[in-house]
Design an enzyme around this catalytic site. Structure first.
Site, PDB file in Angstrom:
ATOM      1  N   GLU A 262      -2.490  -8.496   3.633  1.00  0.00           N
ATOM      2  CA  GLU A 262      -2.792  -8.995   4.976  1.00  0.00           C
ATOM      3  C   GLU A 262      -4.284  -9.064   5.268  1.00  0.00           C
ATOM      4  O   GLU A 262      -4.696  -9.636   6.267  1.00  0.00           O
ATOM      5  CB  GLU A 262      -2.069  -8.135   6.024  1.00  0.00           C
ATOM      6  CG  GLU A 262      -2.610  -6.727   6.236  1.00  0.00           C
ATOM      7  CD  GLU A 262      -2.172  -5.720   5.155  1.00  0.00           C
ATOM      8  OE1 GLU A 262      -1.555  -6.122   4.151  1.00  0.00           O
ATOM      9  OE2 GLU A 262      -2.474  -4.528   5.327  1.00  0.00           O
TER      10      GLU A 262
ATOM     11  N   HIS B 240      -4.028  -4.674   0.110  1.00  0.00           N
ATOM     12  CA  HIS B 240      -3.637  -5.155   1.437  1.00  0.00           C
ATOM     13  C   HIS B 240      -3.602  -6.684   1.452  1.00  0.00           C
ATOM     14  O   HIS B 240      -4.622  -7.326   1.701  1.00  0.00           O
ATOM     15  CB  HIS B 240      -4.593  -4.598   2.496  1.00  0.00           C
ATOM     16  CG  HIS B 240      -4.350  -3.153   2.751  1.00  0.00           C
ATOM     17  ND1 HIS B 240      -3.343  -2.716   3.580  1.00  0.00           N
ATOM     18  CD2 HIS B 240      -4.933  -2.048   2.251  1.00  0.00           C
ATOM     19  CE1 HIS B 240      -3.337  -1.398   3.598  1.00  0.00           C
ATOM     20  NE2 HIS B 240      -4.281  -0.966   2.791  1.00  0.00           N
TER      21      HIS B 240
ATOM     22  N   CYS C 183       0.837  -1.207   0.000  1.00  0.00           N
ATOM     23  CA  CYS C 183       0.000   0.000   0.000  1.00  0.00           C
ATOM     24  C   CYS C 183       0.875   1.261   0.000  1.00  0.00           C
ATOM     25  O   CYS C 183       1.609   1.488  -0.954  1.00  0.00           O
ATOM     26  CB  CYS C 183      -0.984  -0.017   1.163  1.00  0.00           C
ATOM     27  SG  CYS C 183      -2.326   1.173   0.954  1.00  0.00           S
TER      28      CYS C 183
END
Lengths: 252, 195
Positions: free
Chosen positions: B179, B177, B77
């Site tokens: 994650e 993202h 990001c």
């Protein structure tokens, strides 16, 4: 292309889910982490955890819970309920929450929205509005979980909150919530068309057709529901397959 | 295997740590030069604003540390945007590792800014996307994007086509993202660790 989002909402009290579920495959149906992970696996796009814990001392439980959720859930989640300061939000975001939602505290102190947006960015500030259509045909803002009426119109407050820094609106129609008769299409459409930020429709989703209607007729960004998912009246994979057949773009 | 996450003033480190834990990787969070240099893999995450992040990195001379890294580096990001040459976000000169410009999304009726939500990536061309099918959905939160270029290894469309992932030498960057991108994101993180 960006997809429409399906968001299960879990009410939390003292670290446990409130309404219960009838998922037979959960070891502990009251554990928000286990339920959240199940929804993530089923294809939920995001989760909302709404804390209705009354006491301040018990709120520490929420931060610990958020940490456990972030550990086990691999999709974004929002945490709301009783948030009234930058410090509250910092603790939640540091422990892995992606967004927070504010409601009554933000209405009483609109500068809270600006303070949160400046500190953490608008993308993680969700303004939740509980609204009810009165006999005069207007939608008014309600506070304190829908117990307190105000004289402010929902559209006015939503627009103001975006000016102040809110990055998303979670709109719950009290007229529709719990009825399973469909989402509030008129106010949702008005918000989608007049606000430059995403809107989440909440309240009234009872059938898969209701989700199709709210996406088709209002172009809303996301739809949220609680008990129909918890009691497995609609399961997320079926809902997404149905929406896809009906040409609504969803993540698979 | 020693994986390091660079600690700085730009958020979401805990989520990256947890995602790595889910794929069985214990990472260390640090801003110490020696530890970063020693690592086998370096992750450079980020949620925040470009100019204040660059200011912070420069004050601690982390900018020079990052530019000098030889091991695989993954910017996520804002971390990816900072690997680029320049960002329109507060007219910021970034690290300049990947010669690409970062621009603001034009606001449109159907494309609200920032982009928040799940979008599909295609044109995948890197070991970073091993076993990731074309048009997989990934989670995005961003108002600025890297232009498409020869360094693009994944493309996404949000009103404009932009680089969802970039590479130059040992430097990789993903706009989305990883994650928070469900099993797809975990696969990409796993691929990075296995580079």
């Amino acid at each position: 292309m960006l997809t429409k989002r399906i968001i299960p909402c879990l009410d939390i009290k003292d670290g446990r889910t409130v309404k219960g579920t009838n998922f037979v495959d959960l070891r502990d149906a009251g554990d928000p982490v286990e339920l959240g992970a199940l929804y993530a696996k089923q294809g939920a796009d995001e989760l909302v955890f709404l804390d209705i814990t009354a006491t301040v001392e018990k709120r520490k439980t929420l931060v610990e819970l958020v940490r456990r959720i972030a550990m086990h859930v691999n999709i974004p989640f929002t945490v709301g309920g009783g948030i009234s300061s930058v410090a509250d939000v910092n603790a939640l975001l540091e422990n892995g929450a992606d967004k927070i939602s504010v409601n009554t505290a933000a209405f009483k102190n609109p500068q809270l929205i600006t303070a949160l947006a400046n500190e953490f960015g608008s993308q993680c500030v969700v303004l939740a509005i509980d609204t009810k259509k009165e006999e005069d045909g207007e939608w008014y803002v309600y506070l304190n979980g829908g117990r307190t009426k105000t004289d402010t119109k929902a559209m006015t407050w939503a627009a103001q909150s975006v000016e102040l820094g809110a990055g998303e609106i979670l709109l719950t129609s009290m007229n529709h919530d719990g009825t399973k008769q469909g989402f509030a299409l008129d106010i949702t459409k008005a918000m989608v068309e007049n606000l430059p930020v995403p809107v989440i429709a909440s309240g009234g989703g009872g059938t898969m057709a209701h989700f199709k209607d709210v996406f088709e007729k209002t172009n809303v960004d996301a739809a949220l529901a609680a008990s129909i998912f918890h009691f497995n009246e609609i399961c997320i994979p079926d809902l997404k397959a149905y929406l896809e057949i009906n040409n609504i773009l969803v993540r698979k | 295997m020693n994986t390091v996450i660079i600690k700085y003033n730009a958020g979401n480190i805990q989520s990256v740590l947890f995602a790595l834990e889910r794929i069985g990787v214990q990472a260390e969070v640090t801003d110490e030069k020696e530890r970063i240099l020693r690592a086998d893999k370096v992750i450079f995450p980020g949620v925040g604003e470009a100019s204040s992040a660059m200011k912070y990195l420069k004050e601690r001379k982390l900018d020079e540390v990052i530019k000098g890294l030889k091991q695989p580096v993954l910017g996520i990001c804002l971390g990816m945007q900072l690997l680029c040459k320049h960002s329109e976000e507060n007219d910021t000169d970034c690290l300049g590792i990947v010669p690409v410009k970062v621009k603001k999304f034009p606001a449109g009726k159907d494309c609200k800014v920032p982009q928040i939500g799940w979008n599909n990536i295609y044109g995948l061309k890197s070991p970073l996307f091993k076993e990731v099918p074309s048009n997989s959905y990934i989670y995005n939160v961003h108002g600025y994007y890297a232009e498409k270029s020869d360094h693009t290894i994944a493309t996404c469309n949000y009103g404009v086509e932009y680089a969802a992932a970039i590479v130059k030498d040992n430097f990789y960057g993903v706009q989305f993202h990883t994650e928070k991108s469900s099993v797809v994101g975990e696969q990409i993180l796993k691929n990075f660790i296995e580079l």
